[in-house]
Design an enzyme around this catalytic site. Structure first.
Site, PDB file in Angstrom:
ATOM      1  CD  GLU A  73      -1.140   0.557   3.669  1.00 35.28           C
ATOM      2  OE1 GLU A  73      -1.599   1.710   3.620  1.00 35.28           O
ATOM      3  OE2 GLU A  73      -1.385  -0.251   4.585  1.00 35.28           O
ATOM      4  CE  LYS A  91      -3.019   1.278  11.132  1.00 37.89           C
ATOM      5  NZ  LYS A  91      -3.761   0.552  10.102  1.00 37.89           N
TER       6      LYS A  91
END
Length: 347
Positions: free
Chosen positions: A64, A199
Protein backbone atom coordinates in the site's frame (compact mmCIF):
# COMPACT_ATOMS: atom_id res chain seq x y z
CA UNK A 1 -7.20 -29.06 -12.06
CA UNK A 2 -9.90 -26.45 -12.57
CA UNK A 3 -8.63 -23.98 -9.96
CA UNK A 4 -5.10 -23.97 -11.38
CA UNK A 5 -6.26 -23.24 -14.90
CA UNK A 6 -8.64 -20.48 -13.92
CA UNK A 7 -6.15 -18.88 -11.57
CA UNK A 8 -3.39 -18.88 -14.13
CA UNK A 9 -5.77 -17.13 -16.44
CA UNK A 10 -6.43 -14.47 -13.82
CA UNK A 11 -2.75 -13.85 -13.30
CA UNK A 12 -2.12 -13.29 -16.97
CA UNK A 13 -2.40 -9.60 -17.63
CA UNK A 14 -3.54 -10.30 -21.18
CA UNK A 15 -6.92 -11.42 -19.86
CA UNK A 16 -7.58 -7.94 -18.51
CA UNK A 17 -5.96 -6.03 -21.37
CA UNK A 18 -9.07 -3.94 -21.81
CA UNK A 19 -8.47 -2.48 -18.33
CA UNK A 20 -4.85 -1.50 -18.83
CA UNK A 21 -2.54 0.33 -21.21
CA UNK A 22 0.93 -0.80 -22.26
CA UNK A 23 2.81 2.25 -21.05
CA UNK A 24 4.65 2.14 -17.71
CA UNK A 25 3.96 4.66 -14.95
CA UNK A 26 7.33 6.30 -14.98
CA UNK A 27 8.32 9.15 -17.29
CA UNK A 28 10.26 12.41 -17.07
CA UNK A 29 7.23 13.92 -15.37
CA UNK A 30 5.60 10.69 -14.21
CA UNK A 31 2.47 12.05 -12.56
CA UNK A 32 1.52 14.12 -15.63
CA UNK A 33 2.57 11.52 -18.20
CA UNK A 34 0.49 8.75 -16.68
CA UNK A 35 -2.46 11.09 -16.52
CA UNK A 36 -2.21 11.56 -20.29
CA UNK A 37 -2.06 7.80 -20.75
CA UNK A 38 -5.20 7.46 -18.67
CA UNK A 39 -7.02 9.90 -20.90
CA UNK A 40 -5.96 7.97 -23.99
CA UNK A 41 -6.51 4.43 -22.76
CA UNK A 42 -8.77 4.61 -19.73
CA UNK A 43 -6.86 1.97 -17.79
CA UNK A 44 -4.57 0.85 -15.02
CA UNK A 45 -0.83 1.33 -15.51
CA UNK A 46 1.35 -1.66 -14.59
CA UNK A 47 5.09 -1.26 -14.07
CA UNK A 48 7.21 -3.34 -16.44
CA UNK A 49 8.67 -5.84 -13.98
CA UNK A 50 5.29 -6.33 -12.31
CA UNK A 51 3.60 -6.88 -15.67
CA UNK A 52 6.28 -9.39 -16.67
CA UNK A 53 5.92 -11.30 -13.40
CA UNK A 54 2.13 -11.46 -13.71
CA UNK A 55 2.32 -12.68 -17.30
CA UNK A 56 4.81 -15.39 -16.32
CA UNK A 57 2.95 -16.43 -13.16
CA UNK A 58 5.79 -15.33 -10.86
CA UNK A 59 5.20 -14.21 -7.24
CA UNK A 60 4.13 -10.59 -6.81
CA UNK A 61 3.53 -8.81 -3.50
CA UNK A 62 1.23 -5.79 -3.39
CA UNK A 63 2.17 -2.92 -1.05
CA UNK A 64 0.00 0.00 0.00
CA UNK A 65 1.01 3.64 -0.33
CA UNK A 66 -0.88 5.28 2.55
CA UNK A 67 1.81 3.90 4.83
CA UNK A 68 4.27 6.04 2.84
CA UNK A 69 2.32 9.28 2.75
CA UNK A 70 0.42 9.13 6.03
CA UNK A 71 2.12 6.47 8.15
CA UNK A 72 5.43 8.11 9.04
CA UNK A 73 7.43 11.30 8.45
CA UNK A 74 9.78 12.06 5.57
CA UNK A 75 12.47 10.85 4.93
CA UNK A 76 11.84 7.77 7.08
CA UNK A 77 8.79 6.95 4.97
CA UNK A 78 10.80 7.01 1.73
CA UNK A 79 13.68 4.99 3.16
CA UNK A 80 11.28 2.45 4.67
CA UNK A 81 9.37 2.10 1.38
CA UNK A 82 12.61 1.38 -0.49
CA UNK A 83 13.81 -1.06 2.16
CA UNK A 84 10.52 -2.96 2.17
CA UNK A 85 10.59 -3.28 -1.62
CA UNK A 86 14.20 -4.47 -1.38
CA UNK A 87 13.22 -7.14 1.16
CA UNK A 88 10.53 -8.43 -1.20
CA UNK A 89 13.02 -8.61 -4.09
CA UNK A 90 15.71 -10.28 -1.98
CA UNK A 91 13.13 -12.85 -0.87
CA UNK A 92 12.46 -13.78 -4.49
CA UNK A 93 9.22 -11.92 -5.26
CA UNK A 94 8.37 -8.74 -7.15
CA UNK A 95 7.09 -5.73 -5.15
CA UNK A 96 4.13 -3.75 -6.50
CA UNK A 97 3.50 -0.56 -4.54
CA UNK A 98 0.05 0.70 -5.52
CA UNK A 99 -1.05 4.33 -5.77
CA UNK A 100 -3.13 6.67 -7.91
CA UNK A 101 -0.90 9.25 -9.63
CA UNK A 102 -2.65 12.21 -11.23
CA UNK A 103 -5.81 10.16 -11.53
CA UNK A 104 -4.16 7.00 -12.87
CA UNK A 105 -4.09 3.78 -10.83
CA UNK A 106 -0.51 2.50 -10.90
CA UNK A 107 0.56 -1.01 -9.97
CA UNK A 108 4.25 -0.67 -9.12
CA UNK A 109 6.16 2.61 -8.72
CA UNK A 110 9.60 3.76 -9.76
CA UNK A 111 11.94 5.16 -7.09
CA UNK A 112 11.35 8.79 -8.08
CA UNK A 113 7.61 8.19 -7.80
CA UNK A 114 8.05 6.72 -4.34
CA UNK A 115 10.10 9.76 -3.35
CA UNK A 116 7.52 12.24 -4.64
CA UNK A 117 4.74 10.39 -2.84
CA UNK A 118 6.79 10.40 0.36
CA UNK A 119 7.47 14.12 0.02
CA UNK A 120 3.82 14.86 -0.67
CA UNK A 121 2.94 13.24 2.62
CA UNK A 122 -0.57 14.09 3.75
CA UNK A 123 -1.15 16.24 0.67
CA UNK A 124 -1.74 12.95 -1.14
CA UNK A 125 -5.38 11.94 -0.75
CA UNK A 126 -5.87 9.06 1.65
CA UNK A 127 -7.78 6.80 -0.72
CA UNK A 128 -10.02 3.96 0.41
CA UNK A 129 -12.45 2.10 -1.88
CA UNK A 130 -15.11 4.83 -1.55
CA UNK A 131 -12.63 7.47 -2.81
CA UNK A 132 -11.26 5.68 -5.87
CA UNK A 133 -13.74 7.02 -8.44
CA UNK A 134 -13.49 10.57 -7.09
CA UNK A 135 -9.68 10.63 -7.06
CA UNK A 136 -9.52 9.23 -10.59
CA UNK A 137 -12.18 11.58 -11.96
CA UNK A 138 -10.47 14.62 -10.41
CA UNK A 139 -7.05 13.45 -11.65
CA UNK A 140 -5.69 13.64 -8.12
CA UNK A 141 -2.81 11.77 -6.50
CA UNK A 142 -4.08 9.27 -3.97
CA UNK A 143 -2.28 7.02 -1.52
CA UNK A 144 -4.18 3.75 -1.31
CA UNK A 145 -5.34 2.31 2.00
CA UNK A 146 -5.76 -1.40 2.68
CA UNK A 147 -9.20 -1.51 1.04
CA UNK A 148 -8.16 0.32 -2.14
CA UNK A 149 -4.92 -1.63 -2.42
CA UNK A 150 -6.83 -4.90 -2.12
CA UNK A 151 -9.24 -3.77 -4.83
CA UNK A 152 -6.48 -2.96 -7.33
CA UNK A 153 -4.41 -6.03 -6.43
CA UNK A 154 -7.34 -8.33 -7.09
CA UNK A 155 -8.15 -6.51 -10.32
CA UNK A 156 -4.78 -7.40 -11.86
CA UNK A 157 -4.43 -10.86 -10.32
CA UNK A 158 -2.10 -10.25 -7.34
CA UNK A 159 -2.91 -12.74 -4.59
CA UNK A 160 -0.79 -11.48 -1.69
CA UNK A 161 -0.69 -8.04 -0.11
CA UNK A 162 1.61 -6.95 2.72
CA UNK A 163 0.88 -4.08 5.09
CA UNK A 164 1.60 -3.03 8.67
CA UNK A 165 -1.77 -3.40 10.33
CA UNK A 166 -5.36 -3.15 9.17
CA UNK A 167 -8.15 -0.87 10.29
CA UNK A 168 -11.00 -2.19 12.38
CA UNK A 169 -13.82 -1.29 14.70
CA UNK A 170 -12.90 1.86 16.60
CA UNK A 171 -13.21 2.02 20.34
CA UNK A 172 -16.77 3.03 21.19
CA UNK A 173 -17.68 1.88 17.69
CA UNK A 174 -20.90 0.43 19.06
CA UNK A 175 -22.16 4.01 19.38
CA UNK A 176 -20.23 5.82 16.64
CA UNK A 177 -20.54 3.06 13.99
CA UNK A 178 -16.94 3.88 13.01
CA UNK A 179 -15.86 0.69 11.24
CA UNK A 180 -12.98 0.63 8.77
CA UNK A 181 -13.70 -0.22 5.14
CA UNK A 182 -10.72 -2.58 5.38
CA UNK A 183 -13.04 -5.07 7.08
CA UNK A 184 -15.77 -4.97 4.46
CA UNK A 185 -13.16 -5.19 1.70
CA UNK A 186 -11.75 -8.31 3.32
CA UNK A 187 -15.27 -9.71 3.20
CA UNK A 188 -15.61 -9.31 -0.57
CA UNK A 189 -12.14 -9.38 -2.14
CA UNK A 190 -10.10 -12.58 -2.49
CA UNK A 191 -6.65 -11.34 -1.52
CA UNK A 192 -4.43 -12.71 1.24
CA UNK A 193 -3.46 -9.82 3.51
CA UNK A 194 -0.32 -10.23 5.62
CA UNK A 195 -0.23 -7.87 8.60
CA UNK A 196 0.65 -7.55 12.27
CA UNK A 197 -2.98 -7.78 13.29
CA UNK A 198 -5.32 -4.93 14.07
CA UNK A 199 -3.86 -1.65 15.17
CA UNK A 200 -3.87 -1.60 18.94
CA UNK A 201 -5.65 1.76 18.96
CA UNK A 202 -8.82 -0.11 17.95
CA UNK A 203 -11.35 -2.40 19.62
CA UNK A 204 -9.81 -5.78 18.89
CA UNK A 205 -12.57 -8.11 20.21
CA UNK A 206 -15.28 -6.30 18.22
CA UNK A 207 -13.03 -6.25 15.14
CA UNK A 208 -12.66 -10.02 15.31
CA UNK A 209 -16.43 -10.39 15.66
CA UNK A 210 -16.95 -8.19 12.60
CA UNK A 211 -14.43 -10.18 10.57
CA UNK A 212 -16.31 -13.35 11.46
CA UNK A 213 -19.55 -11.74 10.28
CA UNK A 214 -17.85 -10.86 7.00
CA UNK A 215 -16.71 -14.45 6.51
CA UNK A 216 -13.01 -13.61 6.61
CA UNK A 217 -10.51 -16.38 7.34
CA UNK A 218 -8.25 -15.09 10.14
CA UNK A 219 -5.09 -16.99 11.04
CA UNK A 220 -2.28 -16.36 13.48
CA UNK A 221 1.12 -17.00 11.90
CA UNK A 222 3.14 -19.04 14.37
CA UNK A 223 0.91 -17.94 17.23
CA UNK A 224 -2.34 -18.84 18.95
CA UNK A 225 -2.90 -15.24 20.04
CA UNK A 226 -4.15 -12.47 17.79
CA UNK A 227 -1.34 -9.88 17.59
CA UNK A 228 -1.97 -6.22 18.35
CA UNK A 229 0.34 -4.36 15.98
CA UNK A 230 2.89 -2.87 18.40
CA UNK A 231 2.86 -5.94 20.62
CA UNK A 232 2.54 -9.69 19.94
CA UNK A 233 -0.13 -9.94 22.65
CA UNK A 234 -3.71 -8.70 22.60
CA UNK A 235 -5.40 -11.08 25.03
CA UNK A 236 -7.59 -12.35 22.16
CA UNK A 237 -7.30 -15.84 20.71
CA UNK A 238 -6.62 -16.15 16.99
CA UNK A 239 -9.45 -18.10 15.29
CA UNK A 240 -6.92 -20.46 13.68
CA UNK A 241 -3.18 -20.97 13.34
CA UNK A 242 -0.62 -21.69 10.62
CA UNK A 243 3.13 -22.11 10.97
CA UNK A 244 4.51 -22.11 7.42
CA UNK A 245 4.16 -20.16 4.16
CA UNK A 246 3.02 -23.38 2.51
CA UNK A 247 0.05 -23.65 4.87
CA UNK A 248 -0.93 -20.08 4.03
CA UNK A 249 -0.61 -20.82 0.32
CA UNK A 250 -2.84 -23.89 0.67
CA UNK A 251 -5.53 -21.81 2.38
CA UNK A 252 -5.26 -19.18 -0.37
CA UNK A 253 -5.64 -21.91 -3.00
CA UNK A 254 -8.66 -23.41 -1.26
CA UNK A 255 -10.25 -19.98 -0.92
CA UNK A 256 -9.86 -19.32 -4.64
CA UNK A 257 -10.90 -22.84 -5.64
CA UNK A 258 -14.15 -22.56 -3.72
CA UNK A 259 -14.85 -19.11 -5.11
CA UNK A 260 -15.49 -17.72 -1.63
CA UNK A 261 -14.76 -14.18 -2.86
CA UNK A 262 -13.48 -13.13 0.55
CA UNK A 263 -10.03 -12.34 1.81
CA UNK A 264 -7.65 -14.11 4.16
CA UNK A 265 -6.02 -12.26 7.05
CA UNK A 266 -2.62 -13.65 8.02
CA UNK A 267 -1.56 -12.06 11.32
CA UNK A 268 2.18 -12.07 11.99
CA UNK A 269 3.28 -10.98 15.46
CA UNK A 270 6.04 -8.40 15.60
CA UNK A 271 9.31 -10.08 16.65
CA UNK A 272 9.65 -9.95 20.41
CA UNK A 273 13.00 -8.13 20.33
CA UNK A 274 11.42 -5.31 18.30
CA UNK A 275 8.16 -4.98 20.18
CA UNK A 276 7.45 -1.82 22.10
CA UNK A 277 6.57 -2.66 25.70
CA UNK A 278 2.81 -3.10 25.80
CA UNK A 279 2.05 -1.08 28.91
CA UNK A 280 3.69 2.26 27.88
CA UNK A 281 2.18 2.02 24.40
CA UNK A 282 -1.27 1.29 25.81
CA UNK A 283 -0.97 4.25 28.19
CA UNK A 284 0.02 6.47 25.27
CA UNK A 285 -2.95 5.20 23.26
CA UNK A 286 -5.35 6.08 26.06
CA UNK A 287 -3.87 9.58 26.29
CA UNK A 288 -4.17 10.14 22.55
CA UNK A 289 -7.75 8.82 22.48
CA UNK A 290 -8.70 11.34 25.15
CA UNK A 291 -7.10 14.07 23.06
CA UNK A 292 -9.26 13.05 20.09
CA UNK A 293 -12.37 13.98 22.03
CA UNK A 294 -10.87 17.23 23.28
CA UNK A 295 -9.77 18.29 19.79
CA UNK A 296 -12.88 16.91 18.03
CA UNK A 297 -10.81 14.74 15.66
CA UNK A 298 -12.73 12.02 13.84
CA UNK A 299 -12.94 9.91 10.69
CA UNK A 300 -9.87 9.38 8.51
CA UNK A 301 -7.81 11.77 10.65
CA UNK A 302 -7.99 9.52 13.72
CA UNK A 303 -5.39 6.88 12.91
CA UNK A 304 -2.63 9.23 11.65
CA UNK A 305 -3.12 11.50 14.68
CA UNK A 306 -3.05 8.68 17.22
CA UNK A 307 -0.02 6.98 15.67
CA UNK A 308 1.85 10.28 15.63
CA UNK A 309 0.97 11.04 19.25
CA UNK A 310 1.80 7.54 20.42
CA UNK A 311 5.19 7.87 18.74
CA UNK A 312 5.76 11.21 20.49
CA UNK A 313 4.61 9.94 23.88
CA UNK A 314 6.74 6.79 23.68
CA UNK A 315 9.87 8.62 22.56
CA UNK A 316 9.89 7.05 19.12
CA UNK A 317 9.55 3.47 20.36
CA UNK A 318 6.29 2.89 18.50
CA UNK A 319 7.68 4.17 15.17
CA UNK A 320 10.69 1.88 15.53
CA UNK A 321 8.34 -1.03 16.20
CA UNK A 322 6.14 0.01 13.26
CA UNK A 323 9.04 -0.11 10.80
CA UNK A 324 10.30 -3.41 12.20
CA UNK A 325 6.94 -5.15 11.86
CA UNK A 326 6.43 -3.92 8.30
CA UNK A 327 9.80 -5.36 7.28
CA UNK A 328 9.04 -8.63 9.04
CA UNK A 329 5.66 -8.82 7.31
CA UNK A 330 7.36 -8.23 3.96
CA UNK A 331 9.63 -11.24 4.51
CA UNK A 332 6.75 -13.51 5.53
CA UNK A 333 4.44 -12.19 2.81
CA UNK A 334 7.05 -12.77 0.13
CA UNK A 335 7.46 -16.37 1.26
CA UNK A 336 3.69 -16.84 1.10
CA UNK A 337 3.54 -15.30 -2.39
CA UNK A 338 6.31 -17.64 -3.57
CA UNK A 339 4.54 -20.68 -2.12
CA UNK A 340 1.23 -19.60 -3.66
CA UNK A 341 2.79 -19.10 -7.10
CA UNK A 342 4.34 -22.55 -6.78
CA UNK A 343 0.94 -24.11 -6.12
CA UNK A 344 -0.51 -22.37 -9.16
CA UNK A 345 2.36 -23.56 -11.35
CA UNK A 346 2.07 -27.14 -10.11
CA UNK A 347 -1.65 -27.10 -10.91
Amino acid sequence: MEWGGSRRAQTRVATIARHISPAPCSASNPFMQVSNQMNDNGGIQIKGDVRDALERGLPVVALESTIISHGMPYPQNFETAKEVEAIVRESGAVPATIAILDGVPCIGLEEDELRKLAQLGKRAIKTSRRDIAYVIAKKMTGATTVSATMFFAAKVGINVFVTGGIGGVHREGETTMDVSSDLTELGRTAVTVVCAGVKSILDIPRTLEYLETQGVTVVGYGTDEFPAFFTPRSGCKAPSRVDTPEECAAITAANLSMGLQSGILVCVPIPAHNAAAAEPVEAAIQTSLNELKEKNISGAAVTPYVLKRVNELTGGASLTANIALIKNNARVGSQIAIATAGLVEES
